[in-house]
Design a protein around this motif. Sequence first.
Motif, PDB file in Angstrom:
ATOM      1  N   GLN A  17       0.787  -1.174  -0.131  1.00 53.55           N
ATOM      2  CA  GLN A  17       0.047   0.102   0.112  1.00 53.55           C
ATOM      3  C   GLN A  17       0.807   1.253   0.196  1.00 53.55           C
ATOM      4  O   GLN A  17       0.492   2.302  -0.642  1.00 53.55           O
ATOM      5  CB  GLN A  17      -0.914  -0.006   1.242  1.00 53.55           C
ATOM      6  CG  GLN A  17      -1.928   1.195   1.289  1.00 53.55           C
ATOM      7  CD  GLN A  17      -2.906   1.045   2.382  1.00 53.55           C
ATOM      8  OE1 GLN A  17      -2.685   0.249   3.223  1.00 53.55           O
ATOM      9  NE2 GLN A  17      -4.020   1.826   2.151  1.00 53.55           N
ATOM     10  N   ASN A  18       1.880   1.369   0.804  1.00 51.72           N
ATOM     11  CA  ASN A  18       2.774   2.564   0.818  1.00 51.72           C
ATOM     12  C   ASN A  18       3.496   2.744  -0.365  1.00 51.72           C
ATOM     13  O   ASN A  18       3.728   3.781  -0.790  1.00 51.72           O
ATOM     14  CB  ASN A  18       3.460   2.279   1.949  1.00 51.72           C
ATOM     15  CG  ASN A  18       3.104   2.657   3.435  1.00 51.72           C
ATOM     16  OD1 ASN A  18       2.005   3.391   3.185  1.00 51.72           O
ATOM     17  ND2 ASN A  18       3.594   2.067   4.304  1.00 51.72           N
ATOM     18  N   GLU A  19       3.987   1.606  -1.129  1.00 49.54           N
ATOM     19  CA  GLU A  19       4.611   1.657  -2.092  1.00 49.54           C
ATOM     20  C   GLU A  19       3.764   2.313  -3.255  1.00 49.54           C
ATOM     21  O   GLU A  19       4.232   2.978  -4.351  1.00 49.54           O
ATOM     22  CB  GLU A  19       5.061   0.255  -2.504  1.00 49.54           C
ATOM     23  CG  GLU A  19       6.024   0.446  -3.869  1.00 49.54           C
ATOM     24  CD  GLU A  19       6.581  -1.186  -4.197  1.00 49.54           C
ATOM     25  OE1 GLU A  19       7.213  -1.173  -5.243  1.00 49.54           O
ATOM     26  OE2 GLU A  19       6.139  -2.000  -3.535  1.00 49.54           O
ATOM     27  N   ALA A  20       2.389   1.748  -3.346  1.00 49.03           N
ATOM     28  CA  ALA A  20       1.446   2.379  -4.450  1.00 49.03           C
ATOM     29  C   ALA A  20       1.235   3.785  -4.213  1.00 49.03           C
ATOM     30  O   ALA A  20       0.887   4.515  -5.208  1.00 49.03           O
ATOM     31  CB  ALA A  20       0.306   1.434  -4.419  1.00 49.03           C
ATOM     32  N   LEU A  21       1.291   4.052  -3.052  1.00 50.08           N
ATOM     33  CA  LEU A  21       0.674   5.563  -2.685  1.00 50.08           C
ATOM     34  C   LEU A  21       2.125   6.464  -2.689  1.00 50.08           C
ATOM     35  O   LEU A  21       1.964   7.787  -2.515  1.00 50.08           O
ATOM     36  CB  LEU A  21      -0.058   5.653  -1.341  1.00 50.08           C
ATOM     37  CG  LEU A  21      -1.422   5.079  -1.362  1.00 50.08           C
ATOM     38  CD1 LEU A  21      -1.967   4.981  -0.026  1.00 50.08           C
ATOM     39  CD2 LEU A  21      -2.403   5.611  -2.117  1.00 50.08           C
TER      40      LEU A  21
ATOM     41  N   ALA B  47       1.683   9.725  -5.003  1.00 46.19           N
ATOM     42  CA  ALA B  47       0.161  10.166  -4.917  1.00 46.19           C
ATOM     43  C   ALA B  47       0.358  11.503  -4.745  1.00 46.19           C
ATOM     44  O   ALA B  47       1.155  11.952  -3.832  1.00 46.19           O
ATOM     45  CB  ALA B  47      -0.811   9.369  -4.180  1.00 46.19           C
ATOM     46  N   PRO B  48      -0.124  12.414  -5.449  1.00 47.90           N
ATOM     47  CA  PRO B  48       0.231  13.917  -5.140  1.00 47.90           C
ATOM     48  C   PRO B  48      -0.597  14.368  -3.961  1.00 47.90           C
ATOM     49  O   PRO B  48      -0.052  15.182  -3.029  1.00 47.90           O
ATOM     50  CB  PRO B  48      -0.589  14.617  -6.156  1.00 47.90           C
ATOM     51  CG  PRO B  48      -1.276  13.737  -7.181  1.00 47.90           C
ATOM     52  CD  PRO B  48      -0.818  12.497  -6.861  1.00 47.90           C
ATOM     53  N   ARG B  49      -1.811  13.644  -3.523  1.00 45.23           N
ATOM     54  CA  ARG B  49      -2.552  13.778  -2.226  1.00 45.23           C
ATOM     55  C   ARG B  49      -3.002  12.373  -1.967  1.00 45.23           C
ATOM     56  O   ARG B  49      -3.601  11.721  -2.550  1.00 45.23           O
ATOM     57  CB  ARG B  49      -3.617  14.942  -2.586  1.00 45.23           C
ATOM     58  CG  ARG B  49      -3.052  16.302  -2.752  1.00 45.23           C
ATOM     59  CD  ARG B  49      -4.251  17.368  -2.796  1.00 45.23           C
ATOM     60  NE  ARG B  49      -5.189  16.660  -3.725  1.00 45.23           N
ATOM     61  CZ  ARG B  49      -6.286  17.680  -4.316  1.00 45.23           C
ATOM     62  NH1 ARG B  49      -6.073  18.755  -4.086  1.00 45.23           N
ATOM     63  NH2 ARG B  49      -7.016  16.889  -5.274  1.00 45.23           N
ATOM     64  N   ARG B  50      -3.122  12.429  -0.420  1.00 41.83           N
ATOM     65  CA  ARG B  50      -3.632  11.365   0.154  1.00 41.83           C
ATOM     66  C   ARG B  50      -4.674  11.400   1.156  1.00 41.83           C
ATOM     67  O   ARG B  50      -4.554  12.639   1.713  1.00 41.83           O
ATOM     68  CB  ARG B  50      -2.423  10.495   1.135  1.00 41.83           C
ATOM     69  CG  ARG B  50      -1.519   9.714   0.254  1.00 41.83           C
ATOM     70  CD  ARG B  50      -0.600   9.101   1.193  1.00 41.83           C
ATOM     71  NE  ARG B  50       0.545   8.389   0.639  1.00 41.83           N
ATOM     72  CZ  ARG B  50       1.260   7.605   1.415  1.00 41.83           C
ATOM     73  NH1 ARG B  50       1.198   7.557   2.511  1.00 41.83           N
ATOM     74  NH2 ARG B  50       2.349   7.035   0.601  1.00 41.83           N
ATOM     75  N   ALA B  51      -5.678  10.703   1.458  1.00 38.27           N
ATOM     76  CA  ALA B  51      -6.643  10.739   2.325  1.00 38.27           C
ATOM     77  C   ALA B  51      -6.969   9.401   2.979  1.00 38.27           C
ATOM     78  O   ALA B  51      -7.411   8.427   2.189  1.00 38.27           O
ATOM     79  CB  ALA B  51      -7.850  11.771   1.996  1.00 38.27           C
TER      80      ALA B  51
ATOM     81  N   PHE C  93      -5.827   7.288  -2.528  1.00 36.75           N
ATOM     82  CA  PHE C  93      -5.620   8.466  -3.470  1.00 36.75           C
ATOM     83  C   PHE C  93      -6.806   9.574  -3.114  1.00 36.75           C
ATOM     84  O   PHE C  93      -7.922   9.121  -3.011  1.00 36.75           O
ATOM     85  CB  PHE C  93      -5.610   8.071  -4.789  1.00 36.75           C
ATOM     86  CG  PHE C  93      -4.488   7.332  -5.196  1.00 36.75           C
ATOM     87  CD1 PHE C  93      -3.357   7.871  -5.559  1.00 36.75           C
ATOM     88  CD2 PHE C  93      -4.670   5.604  -5.140  1.00 36.75           C
ATOM     89  CE1 PHE C  93      -2.120   6.964  -6.020  1.00 36.75           C
ATOM     90  CE2 PHE C  93      -3.432   5.131  -5.885  1.00 36.75           C
ATOM     91  CZ  PHE C  93      -2.267   5.624  -6.019  1.00 36.75           C
ATOM     92  N   GLN C  94      -6.389  10.793  -2.990  1.00 37.44           N
ATOM     93  CA  GLN C  94      -7.457  11.664  -2.852  1.00 37.44           C
ATOM     94  C   GLN C  94      -7.483  12.457  -4.585  1.00 37.44           C
ATOM     95  O   GLN C  94      -6.381  12.940  -4.857  1.00 37.44           O
ATOM     96  CB  GLN C  94      -6.969  12.740  -1.964  1.00 37.44           C
ATOM     97  CG  GLN C  94      -8.107  13.858  -1.738  1.00 37.44           C
ATOM     98  CD  GLN C  94      -7.985  14.842  -0.501  1.00 37.44           C
ATOM     99  OE1 GLN C  94      -6.891  14.545   0.038  1.00 37.44           O
ATOM    100  NE2 GLN C  94      -8.587  15.916  -0.257  1.00 37.44           N
ATOM    101  N   ILE C  95      -8.636  12.486  -4.966  1.00 34.07           N
ATOM    102  CA  ILE C  95      -8.876  13.091  -6.229  1.00 34.07           C
ATOM    103  C   ILE C  95      -9.556  14.491  -6.023  1.00 34.07           C
ATOM    104  O   ILE C  95     -10.455  14.483  -4.973  1.00 34.07           O
ATOM    105  CB  ILE C  95      -9.226  12.180  -7.137  1.00 34.07           C
ATOM    106  CG1 ILE C  95     -10.631  11.530  -6.803  1.00 34.07           C
ATOM    107  CG2 ILE C  95      -8.244  11.094  -7.429  1.00 34.07           C
ATOM    108  CD1 ILE C  95     -11.189  10.673  -7.889  1.00 34.07           C
TER     109      ILE C  95
END
Length: 94
Positions: free
Chosen positions: A72-76, A79-83, A87-89
Motif C-alpha cells: 500500500q505505501n509503495e502504491a501511494l 500520489a500527489p494527495r492522500r486521504a 488516493f485523494q482526487i
Amino acid sequence: MPSPQIDIHHVAKLARLALTEEEAAHYQQQLTRILGHIDQLSSYTLDAEPSAHAMPIFDVIRPDQDRPGFEQNEALSNAPRRAMDQFQIPKVIE
C-alpha cells in the motif's frame, strides 16, 4: 446469372436526383455493369464458409501466474494527495 433490370428513374427519385434522359441512360449502363461485377464476385463465394475474419484468430494468452504486487505505501508513494491511506482526487460531480 444475369442482373435484373434497374429502374434508374426510381433510383434517381429515391436519391432525389433530377436526371436527363441522357444521364439516365449513362447511369443505367454503369449500374448494370456494376451489378454484373457483383454477380461475378458472388459466384466465387457460393461455396465459401461465412467467417468474421479471413484468417483464423486464436487467443494468445499467457498462463496466469502469481506474482507479488505493490504494498500500500509503495502504491501511494507517488500520489500527489492522500486521504486515509487512499488516493485523494478532485471532486468531479457537483
